[in-house]
Write a protein that holds these residues in place. Structure first.
Motif, PDB file in Angstrom:
ATOM      1  N   PHE A   1      -0.437   1.744 -10.955  1.00 20.41           N
ATOM      2  CA  PHE A   1      -0.688   1.981  -9.540  1.00 20.41           C
ATOM      3  C   PHE A   1      -0.170   0.790  -8.735  1.00 20.41           C
ATOM      4  O   PHE A   1      -0.001  -0.307  -9.265  1.00 20.41           O
ATOM      5  N   ARG A   2       0.008   0.985  -7.438  1.00 22.92           N
ATOM      6  CA  ARG A   2       0.177  -0.157  -6.550  1.00 22.92           C
ATOM      7  C   ARG A   2      -1.209  -0.758  -6.317  1.00 22.92           C
ATOM      8  O   ARG A   2      -2.162  -0.032  -6.011  1.00 22.92           O
ATOM      9  N   THR A   3      -1.320  -2.056  -6.448  1.00 23.61           N
ATOM     10  CA  THR A   3      -2.615  -2.716  -6.285  1.00 23.61           C
ATOM     11  C   THR A   3      -3.167  -2.486  -4.885  1.00 23.61           C
ATOM     12  O   THR A   3      -4.374  -2.256  -4.707  1.00 23.61           O
ATOM     13  N   SER A   4      -2.310  -2.530  -3.882  1.00 23.59           N
ATOM     14  CA  SER A   4      -2.751  -2.327  -2.502  1.00 23.59           C
ATOM     15  C   SER A   4      -3.341  -0.930  -2.310  1.00 23.59           C
ATOM     16  O   SER A   4      -4.324  -0.757  -1.577  1.00 23.59           O
ATOM     17  N   PHE A   5      -2.759   0.073  -2.983  1.00 22.44           N
ATOM     18  CA  PHE A   5      -3.283   1.435  -2.888  1.00 22.44           C
ATOM     19  C   PHE A   5      -4.707   1.500  -3.437  1.00 22.44           C
ATOM     20  O   PHE A   5      -5.599   2.088  -2.817  1.00 22.44           O
TER      21      PHE A   5
END
Length: 279
Positions: free
Chosen positions: A168-172
């Motif tokens: 995943f994107r960490t920010s997501f």
């Protein structure tokens, strides 16, 4: 100041000495090397601490934390995410194995616009690492509703929970609901993935394999007969099934899930009874 890597891998662990070294070495041997590995020991009582400390001393990419008391599995999953500094994040179980190109291929998945989760192929293995079954290649539509229906309809024992171990994107992840908010018995991971599928597509690369270690069903806390009764009475699944309605982000999606719930229930009961009989 320590280097910030492209990927942060979070590995929650409790009493994992049997397979911990193999799992960690599988990650350290990845062709994509720009990552850090966050190990969170949930107050293990075996040699997990000793093994993790020894491996961390040999590779600076490993960050090891040990809790004084057991926080519970879900809270420990949340803990490793909170320590992440990389652009991308992946949860890793302490007893699984990955193809050496897994991370490299997962990162490439985000070259496609709108991807929220990058994943590969799942092969279930037993305690000795022998193949139990090939879970096949998952395929998800770019259409949001079709994607949600597909995941909701999949059997719970099909390996669908493994998608939580994708990239995943960490920010997501940080901008969405915390994993601890999905507290539905043994189904939190699947409801969490369902929630994520509201927001984008899933990239699947069938050329790289994630080997998920799955113990035999008869080693579980409950017998298969008890699980069947739980399914029939919806004792262990009612919050999980109904939770999909709340997690669907659009009204039309919620209505479709409501209509599918009775069919999903019947399908699960028949499937579990069949599995009990054939065993």
């Amino acid at each position: 100041m320590s280097k910030i890597h492209s990927i942060s891998i979070g590995m929650p662990v409790y009493n994992g000495e049997a397979h911990l070294v193999q799992a960690i070495e599988s990650l350290l041997g990845q062709s994509f090397t720009d990552f850090d590995l966050i190990i969170a020991d949930n107050a293990s009582t075996d040699r997990t601490d000793e093994l993790a400390v020894s491996l961390a001393a040999k590779d600076s990419r490993i960050r090891y934390y040990r809790h004084e008391t057991n926080l519970g599995a879900v809270a420990n999953f949340d803990f490793v995410l909170k320590q992440a500094t990389g652009e991308y994040f992946m949860w890793a179980a302490y007893d699984d194995i990955w193809d050496s190109h897994w991370l490299e291929r997962m990162v490439k998945g985000f070259e496609t616009q709108g991807v929220v989760l990058s994943f590969g192929k799942v092969v279930a293995v037993n305690e000795t690492g022998s193949t139990i079954r090939d879970c096949g290649t998952y395929v998800f539509s770019k259409d949001r509703l079709q994607r949600l229906i597909k995941y909701f309809w999949m059997e719970e024992y099909s390996g669908k929970a493994c998608l939580i171990y994708g990239l995943f994107r960490t920010s997501f992840l940080n901008q969405n609901k915390s994993f601890v908010d999905f507290n539905v018995n043994n189904f939190s991971d699947m409801l969490f993935v369902f929630h994520c599928l509201n927001y984008g597509t899933v990239h699947i690369d069938p050329s790289t394999v994630f080997y998920k270690r799955m113990p035999p069903e008869n080693q579980g806390k409950f017998s298969l007969r008890t699980k069947v009764l739980n399914s029939v009475l919806m004792m262990d699944r009612i919050r999980y099934y109904v939770g999909h309605i709340a997690e669907a982000s659009h009204v039309i999606d919620k209505l479709v899930i409501v209509l599918l719930l009775p069919l999903k229930y019947v399908k699960a009961v028949v499937s579990n009874i069949f599995r009990m009989v054939v065993r």
